[in-house]
Design a protein around this motif. Structure first.
Motif, PDB file in Angstrom:
ATOM      1  N   ALA A 267      78.138  15.184  29.058  1.00  0.00           N
ATOM      2  CA  ALA A 267      78.910  16.357  29.494  1.00  0.00           C
ATOM      3  C   ALA A 267      79.090  16.365  31.008  1.00  0.00           C
ATOM      4  O   ALA A 267      80.155  16.739  31.517  1.00  0.00           O
ATOM      5  N   ALA A 268      78.071  15.942  31.747  1.00  0.00           N
ATOM      6  CA  ALA A 268      78.165  15.916  33.214  1.00  0.00           C
ATOM      7  C   ALA A 268      79.078  14.793  33.687  1.00  0.00           C
ATOM      8  O   ALA A 268      79.697  14.903  34.750  1.00  0.00           O
ATOM      9  N   ASP A 269      79.142  13.695  32.932  1.00  0.00           N
ATOM     10  CA  ASP A 269      80.056  12.581  33.187  1.00  0.00           C
ATOM     11  C   ASP A 269      80.018  12.107  34.646  1.00  0.00           C
ATOM     12  O   ASP A 269      80.991  12.253  35.387  1.00  0.00           O
ATOM     13  N   PRO A 270      78.915  11.514  35.083  1.00  0.00           N
ATOM     14  CA  PRO A 270      78.779  11.122  36.500  1.00  0.00           C
ATOM     15  C   PRO A 270      79.788  10.055  36.917  1.00  0.00           C
ATOM     16  O   PRO A 270      80.181   9.201  36.120  1.00  0.00           O
ATOM     17  N   GLU A 271      80.159  10.119  38.181  1.00  0.00           N
ATOM     18  CA  GLU A 271      81.061   9.112  38.750  1.00  0.00           C
ATOM     19  C   GLU A 271      80.326   7.824  39.104  1.00  0.00           C
ATOM     20  O   GLU A 271      80.941   6.760  39.206  1.00  0.00           O
ATOM     21  N   LEU A 272      79.023   7.927  39.324  1.00  0.00           N
ATOM     22  CA  LEU A 272      78.237   6.781  39.768  1.00  0.00           C
ATOM     23  C   LEU A 272      76.869   6.815  39.102  1.00  0.00           C
ATOM     24  O   LEU A 272      76.260   7.874  38.988  1.00  0.00           O
ATOM     25  N   ILE A 273      76.405   5.644  38.655  1.00  0.00           N
ATOM     26  CA  ILE A 273      75.060   5.511  38.104  1.00  0.00           C
ATOM     27  C   ILE A 273      74.265   4.582  39.011  1.00  0.00           C
ATOM     28  O   ILE A 273      74.706   3.462  39.294  1.00  0.00           O
ATOM     29  N   LEU A 274      73.123   5.052  39.490  1.00  0.00           N
ATOM     30  CA  LEU A 274      72.229   4.232  40.297  1.00  0.00           C
ATOM     31  C   LEU A 274      70.989   3.923  39.474  1.00  0.00           C
ATOM     32  O   LEU A 274      70.351   4.834  38.935  1.00  0.00           O
ATOM     33  N   LEU A 275      70.650   2.651  39.393  1.00  0.00           N
ATOM     34  CA  LEU A 275      69.542   2.211  38.559  1.00  0.00           C
ATOM     35  C   LEU A 275      68.270   2.070  39.375  1.00  0.00           C
ATOM     36  O   LEU A 275      67.995   1.027  39.964  1.00  0.00           O
ATOM     37  N   GLY A 276      67.474   3.128  39.401  1.00  0.00           N
ATOM     38  CA  GLY A 276      66.171   3.053  40.042  1.00  0.00           C
ATOM     39  C   GLY A 276      65.216   2.164  39.265  1.00  0.00           C
ATOM     40  O   GLY A 276      64.217   1.696  39.811  1.00  0.00           O
ATOM     41  N   ASP A 277      65.509   1.940  37.993  1.00  0.00           N
ATOM     42  CA  ASP A 277      64.667   1.093  37.158  1.00  0.00           C
ATOM     43  C   ASP A 277      65.152  -0.359  37.100  1.00  0.00           C
ATOM     44  O   ASP A 277      64.693  -1.135  36.252  1.00  0.00           O
ATOM     45  N   ALA A 278      66.022  -0.741  38.016  1.00  0.00           N
ATOM     46  CA  ALA A 278      66.540  -2.112  38.028  1.00  0.00           C
ATOM     47  C   ALA A 278      65.426  -3.138  38.213  1.00  0.00           C
ATOM     48  O   ALA A 278      65.493  -4.249  37.674  1.00  0.00           O
ATOM     49  N   ALA A 279      64.400  -2.781  38.981  1.00  0.00           N
ATOM     50  CA  ALA A 279      63.302  -3.714  39.217  1.00  0.00           C
ATOM     51  C   ALA A 279      62.551  -4.050  37.934  1.00  0.00           C
ATOM     52  O   ALA A 279      61.815  -5.034  37.882  1.00  0.00           O
ATOM     53  N   TYR A 280      62.748  -3.254  36.908  1.00  0.00           N
ATOM     54  CA  TYR A 280      62.078  -3.482  35.635  1.00  0.00           C
ATOM     55  C   TYR A 280      63.009  -4.109  34.610  1.00  0.00           C
ATOM     56  O   TYR A 280      62.769  -4.047  33.406  1.00  0.00           O
ATOM     57  N   GLY A 281      64.087  -4.721  35.107  1.00  0.00           N
ATOM     58  CA  GLY A 281      64.958  -5.511  34.259  1.00  0.00           C
ATOM     59  C   GLY A 281      66.189  -4.817  33.740  1.00  0.00           C
ATOM     60  O   GLY A 281      66.969  -5.409  32.990  1.00  0.00           O
ATOM     61  N   VAL A 282      66.417  -3.561  34.092  1.00  0.00           N
ATOM     62  CA  VAL A 282      67.587  -2.843  33.607  1.00  0.00           C
ATOM     63  C   VAL A 282      68.823  -3.297  34.375  1.00  0.00           C
ATOM     64  O   VAL A 282      68.815  -3.361  35.607  1.00  0.00           O
ATOM     65  N   THR A 283      69.885  -3.614  33.647  1.00  0.00           N
ATOM     66  CA  THR A 283      71.114  -4.110  34.264  1.00  0.00           C
ATOM     67  C   THR A 283      72.294  -3.213  33.904  1.00  0.00           C
ATOM     68  O   THR A 283      72.237  -2.430  32.946  1.00  0.00           O
ATOM     69  N   ALA A 284      73.372  -3.373  34.656  1.00  0.00           N
ATOM     70  CA  ALA A 284      74.595  -2.616  34.379  1.00  0.00           C
ATOM     71  C   ALA A 284      75.129  -2.949  32.994  1.00  0.00           C
ATOM     72  O   ALA A 284      75.638  -2.072  32.275  1.00  0.00           O
ATOM     73  N   GLU A 285      75.005  -4.216  32.600  1.00  0.00           N
ATOM     74  CA  GLU A 285      75.491  -4.630  31.284  1.00  0.00           C
ATOM     75  C   GLU A 285      74.721  -3.925  30.167  1.00  0.00           C
ATOM     76  O   GLU A 285      75.298  -3.503  29.166  1.00  0.00           O
TER      77      GLU A 285
END
Length: 340
Positions: A267-285
């Motif tokens: 519902a909030a539909d953000p314009e940008l997603i920042l991955l603070g958990d990227a260091a733990y293997g989370v990717t945009a894909e």
């Protein structure tokens, strides 16, 4: 990816952040142009403080010293500490940054910076503090984390053994600068701590000024999504950092709950997603492939970016690096002044 590892990291992160949420529940959120960082942030802003504020430090370190920590406890330090134990990664970074690193004799099993701190003996884990080991190291100062980051019972026990314990808890950016100066006084590095806080203050002011008049895209900062979805709570430390960096943080709608439902996120539909958990293997894909996420405008436009969560959420000297990284992640074309 190990699903348990991000949850463990997330739990450790919440210790400082949740306390801010409790404090801020009675306050009004402010944007980056309204954030006030005092010119001399030397007192405590922790919600639990009940004692008389510590007097403003001078640039001369005089011992014996009595100060009041962030929980309102009066702490007597009879002489300049020679053997210091740090019970949080942030206070470890502060001690090394102000020149007291050579006197740090032990840290925790989750300390990872600076490199010189990593080989030091571990006296605390995620769940416990090894008091016997601290005593065996002849520690004369312990710097601990408030708001239940370290066990209050363990802190009380250490104090009962005659060891000075200074408890710090920074509920906001101004509190980080205050705690740097507080730790500096306790360690006998008052001038160096004041210099560090002043330099950091300049950087915060620079970034806030650089982003003040820019568009404020809505930002979803992902702390963890292995099971539930976690992001910034209303008026939290993390939300303040995103605002300073020129974004409009998507928050949970609560000052105490860091969990958000997928329905609320959609519902909030953000314009940008920042991955603070990227260091733990989370990717945009991976984010784009999650059920229910494909319709988010950030996913459709490919506006999913990895960030270094440790420097963004750890309340220590590298917080300025985190703010600069956040600003550029939110505004990729932004050119910031060189760091002082």
């Amino acid at each position: 990816m190990n699903a348990r590892r991000p949850i463990r990291r997330y739990s450790r992160l919440l210790a400082p952040i949740v306390g801010l949420a409790l404090l801020a529940s009675a306050c009004t959120s402010s944007g980056p142009s309204q954030v006030s960082i005092p010119p001399s942030a030397t007192g405590s802003t922790a919600p639990a403080a009940t004692g008389t504020p510590s007097p403003a430090p001078t640039l001369a370190d005089v011992f014996p010293l009595t100060l009041v920590d962030d929980e309102g406890t009066t702490v007597a330090i009879p002489a300049e500490p020679a053997r210091i134990v740090s019970l949080t990664p942030a206070t470890t970074e502060i001690l090394f940054a102000i020149g007291a690193g050579s006197r740090v004799v032990a840290t925790t099993d989750f300390d990872d910076y600076p490199p010189e701190a990593v080989p030091l003996p571990d006296v605390a884990t995620f769940a416990s503090v090894d008091i016997e080991k601290i005593v065996g190291l002849d520690a004369d100062l312990v710097v601990a984390g408030g708001n239940n980051f370290n066990s209050p019972d363990a802190i009380a026990r250490i104090r009962s053994l005659g060891i000075a314990v200074v408890v710090v808890y920074a509920p906001d950016v101004a509190g980080v600068l205050a705690d740097i100066e507080l730790v500096g006084r306790a360690a006998g590095e008052t001038a160096a701590a004041a210099d560090l806080a002043a330099t950091m203050r300049v950087t915060f002011d620079q970034v806030a000024a650089a982003t003040r008049d820019l568009p404020k895209p809505s930002v979803f900062y992902e702390l963890d999504a292995t099971v539930q979805i976690y992001t910034a709570a209303d008026e939290s430390f993390l939300a303040e950092m995103i605002e300073l960096a020129g974004g409009a943080p998507l928050t949970t709608g609560s000052t105490t709950n860091f969990e958000i439902s997928l329905e609320s996120l959609v519902a909030a539909d953000p314009e940008l997603i920042l991955l603070g958990d990227a260091a733990y293997g989370v990717t945009a894909e991976q984010v784009a492939a999650r059920p229910g996420w494909a319709g988010l405008q950030a996913v459709r436009s490919g506006a999913i970016r990895a960030v270094n969560d440790l420097v963004i959420t750890r309340p220590g000297p590298r917080l300025v690096e985190g703010l600069r990284e956040l600003a550029v992640a939110i505004h990729p074309d932004l050119v910031l002044p060189a760091a002082p």
